[in-house]
Design a protein around this motif. Structure first.
Motif, PDB file in Angstrom:
ATOM      1  N   CYS A 154     -39.421-103.111  76.454  1.00  0.00           N
ATOM      2  CA  CYS A 154     -40.083-103.669  77.633  1.00  0.00           C
ATOM      3  C   CYS A 154     -40.636-105.033  77.223  1.00  0.00           C
ATOM      4  O   CYS A 154     -41.624-105.109  76.486  1.00  0.00           O
ATOM      5  CB  CYS A 154     -41.199-102.754  78.107  1.00  0.00           C
ATOM      6  SG  CYS A 154     -42.202-103.433  79.446  1.00  0.00           S
ATOM      7  N   TYR A 189     -39.206 -96.700  83.555  1.00  0.00           N
ATOM      8  CA  TYR A 189     -39.893 -97.923  83.966  1.00  0.00           C
ATOM      9  C   TYR A 189     -41.049 -98.206  83.016  1.00  0.00           C
ATOM     10  O   TYR A 189     -41.747 -97.285  82.606  1.00  0.00           O
ATOM     11  CB  TYR A 189     -40.475 -97.766  85.372  1.00  0.00           C
ATOM     12  CG  TYR A 189     -39.479 -97.494  86.457  1.00  0.00           C
ATOM     13  CD1 TYR A 189     -39.087 -96.195  86.750  1.00  0.00           C
ATOM     14  CD2 TYR A 189     -38.932 -98.537  87.206  1.00  0.00           C
ATOM     15  CE1 TYR A 189     -38.177 -95.927  87.764  1.00  0.00           C
ATOM     16  CE2 TYR A 189     -38.023 -98.283  88.221  1.00  0.00           C
ATOM     17  CZ  TYR A 189     -37.656 -96.974  88.489  1.00  0.00           C
ATOM     18  OH  TYR A 189     -36.749 -96.723  89.496  1.00  0.00           O
ATOM     19  N   CYS A 190     -41.283 -99.483  82.731  1.00  0.00           N
ATOM     20  CA  CYS A 190     -42.515 -99.839  82.055  1.00  0.00           C
ATOM     21  C   CYS A 190     -43.431-100.549  83.051  1.00  0.00           C
ATOM     22  O   CYS A 190     -42.972-101.125  84.040  1.00  0.00           O
ATOM     23  CB  CYS A 190     -42.277-100.694  80.819  1.00  0.00           C
ATOM     24  SG  CYS A 190     -41.526-102.301  81.085  1.00  0.00           S
ATOM     25  N   ALA A 191     -44.711-100.461  82.772  1.00  0.00           N
ATOM     26  CA  ALA A 191     -45.713-101.002  83.677  1.00  0.00           C
ATOM     27  C   ALA A 191     -46.880-101.553  82.862  1.00  0.00           C
ATOM     28  O   ALA A 191     -47.135-101.094  81.744  1.00  0.00           O
ATOM     29  CB  ALA A 191     -46.207 -99.918  84.633  1.00  0.00           C
ATOM     30  N   ASP A 244     -51.062-102.967  82.850  1.00  0.00           N
ATOM     31  CA  ASP A 244     -52.378-103.066  83.471  1.00  0.00           C
ATOM     32  C   ASP A 244     -53.393-103.394  82.386  1.00  0.00           C
ATOM     33  O   ASP A 244     -53.126-103.223  81.189  1.00  0.00           O
ATOM     34  CB  ASP A 244     -52.756-101.766  84.180  1.00  0.00           C
ATOM     35  CG  ASP A 244     -53.877-101.990  85.167  1.00  0.00           C
ATOM     36  OD1 ASP A 244     -53.661-102.701  86.169  1.00  0.00           O
ATOM     37  OD2 ASP A 244     -54.980-101.471  84.916  1.00  0.00           O
ATOM     38  N   LYS A 281     -49.977 -93.503  87.383  1.00  0.00           N
ATOM     39  CA  LYS A 281     -49.093 -94.603  87.773  1.00  0.00           C
ATOM     40  C   LYS A 281     -49.744 -95.555  88.764  1.00  0.00           C
ATOM     41  O   LYS A 281     -49.458 -96.765  88.751  1.00  0.00           O
ATOM     42  CB  LYS A 281     -47.773 -94.078  88.344  1.00  0.00           C
ATOM     43  CG  LYS A 281     -47.891 -93.195  89.570  1.00  0.00           C
ATOM     44  CD  LYS A 281     -46.500 -92.711  89.995  1.00  0.00           C
ATOM     45  CE  LYS A 281     -46.581 -91.830  91.234  1.00  0.00           C
ATOM     46  NZ  LYS A 281     -47.155 -90.514  90.943  1.00  0.00           N
ATOM     47  N   TYR A 319     -51.447 -98.902  87.598  1.00  0.00           N
ATOM     48  CA  TYR A 319     -50.679-100.016  87.049  1.00  0.00           C
ATOM     49  C   TYR A 319     -50.295-100.987  88.151  1.00  0.00           C
ATOM     50  O   TYR A 319     -49.754-100.599  89.185  1.00  0.00           O
ATOM     51  CB  TYR A 319     -49.433 -99.501  86.324  1.00  0.00           C
ATOM     52  CG  TYR A 319     -49.758 -98.844  85.005  1.00  0.00           C
ATOM     53  CD1 TYR A 319     -50.141 -97.513  84.947  1.00  0.00           C
ATOM     54  CD2 TYR A 319     -49.715 -99.577  83.820  1.00  0.00           C
ATOM     55  CE1 TYR A 319     -50.459 -96.922  83.738  1.00  0.00           C
ATOM     56  CE2 TYR A 319     -50.017 -98.988  82.604  1.00  0.00           C
ATOM     57  CZ  TYR A 319     -50.398 -97.662  82.567  1.00  0.00           C
ATOM     58  OH  TYR A 319     -50.713 -97.077  81.363  1.00  0.00           O
ATOM     59  N   ASP A 320     -50.542-102.260  87.890  1.00  0.00           N
ATOM     60  CA  ASP A 320     -50.291-103.285  88.899  1.00  0.00           C
ATOM     61  C   ASP A 320     -48.903-103.910  88.805  1.00  0.00           C
ATOM     62  O   ASP A 320     -48.389-104.418  89.805  1.00  0.00           O
ATOM     63  CB  ASP A 320     -51.323-104.412  88.764  1.00  0.00           C
ATOM     64  CG  ASP A 320     -52.708-103.964  89.200  1.00  0.00           C
ATOM     65  OD1 ASP A 320     -53.698-104.510  88.675  1.00  0.00           O
ATOM     66  OD2 ASP A 320     -52.799-103.067  90.065  1.00  0.00           O
ATOM     67  N   TYR A 321     -48.318-103.928  87.626  1.00  0.00           N
ATOM     68  CA  TYR A 321     -47.056-104.628  87.425  1.00  0.00           C
ATOM     69  C   TYR A 321     -46.012-103.667  86.876  1.00  0.00           C
ATOM     70  O   TYR A 321     -46.304-102.872  85.972  1.00  0.00           O
ATOM     71  CB  TYR A 321     -47.241-105.795  86.441  1.00  0.00           C
ATOM     72  CG  TYR A 321     -48.315-106.761  86.863  1.00  0.00           C
ATOM     73  CD1 TYR A 321     -49.578-106.721  86.298  1.00  0.00           C
ATOM     74  CD2 TYR A 321     -48.063-107.713  87.847  1.00  0.00           C
ATOM     75  CE1 TYR A 321     -50.577-107.609  86.687  1.00  0.00           C
ATOM     76  CE2 TYR A 321     -49.051-108.607  88.249  1.00  0.00           C
ATOM     77  CZ  TYR A 321     -50.297-108.543  87.665  1.00  0.00           C
ATOM     78  OH  TYR A 321     -51.285-109.412  88.061  1.00  0.00           O
ATOM     79  N   TRP A 322     -44.793-103.777  87.408  1.00  0.00           N
ATOM     80  CA  TRP A 322     -43.710-102.862  87.056  1.00  0.00           C
ATOM     81  C   TRP A 322     -42.424-103.620  86.775  1.00  0.00           C
ATOM     82  O   TRP A 322     -42.152-104.673  87.384  1.00  0.00           O
ATOM     83  CB  TRP A 322     -43.450-101.884  88.201  1.00  0.00           C
ATOM     84  CG  TRP A 322     -44.556-100.908  88.390  1.00  0.00           C
ATOM     85  CD1 TRP A 322     -45.707-101.087  89.101  1.00  0.00           C
ATOM     86  CD2 TRP A 322     -44.624 -99.592  87.846  1.00  0.00           C
ATOM     87  NE1 TRP A 322     -46.499 -99.956  89.028  1.00  0.00           N
ATOM     88  CE2 TRP A 322     -45.850 -99.027  88.266  1.00  0.00           C
ATOM     89  CE3 TRP A 322     -43.782 -98.824  87.048  1.00  0.00           C
ATOM     90  CZ2 TRP A 322     -46.242 -97.726  87.910  1.00  0.00           C
ATOM     91  CZ3 TRP A 322     -44.170 -97.538  86.704  1.00  0.00           C
ATOM     92  CH2 TRP A 322     -45.388 -97.000  87.128  1.00  0.00           C
TER      93      TRP A 322
END
Length: 122
Positions: A22, A95-97, A99, A106, A109-112
């Protein structure tokens, strides 16, 4: 703005290994905790592993403990998910995320990223 790009997915036989990456854009990488989640069609996205911004704290889902390892490499702005002893039930989109605080939830987390497919054949 933070952008995340996953890579490293693919097809592997049961018992095999894969390493997901990621890559996080920007010079703010060291501020963010990173989580890995996975999702199968028609199912909820579920927590897999997470690592704090310093790398000093990690957390794993019970289903992957002892098989998966999360780590981060600051020089490359990258977080890795080493997956060993893979099982067919690990087949999912991963998926990585990002915050500012590490979490197993989940919605925190703001960004994916866009996700990478992992398929484990029996």
């Amino acid at each position: 703005q933070v952008q995340l790009v996953e890579s490293g997915g693919g097809l592997v036989q049961a018992g095999g290994s894969l390493r997901l990456s990621c890559e996080v854009s920007g010079r703010t990488f060291s501020r963010y905790a990173i989580g890995w989640f996975r999702q199968a069609p028609g199912k909820e996205r579920e927590f897999v592993a997470a690592i704090s911004s310093s790398g000093g704290l990690t957390s794993y889902a019970d289903s992957v403990k002892g098989r998966f390892t999360i780590s981060r490499e600051i020089a490359r702005n990258t977080v890795y998910l080493q997956m060993n002893s893979l099982k067919p039930e690990d087949t999912d989109v991963y998926y990585c995320a990002a915050d500012l605080q590490v979490s197993t939830i989940k919605t925190r987390y703001d960004y994916w990223g866009q996700g990478t497919q992992v398929t484990v054949s029996s």
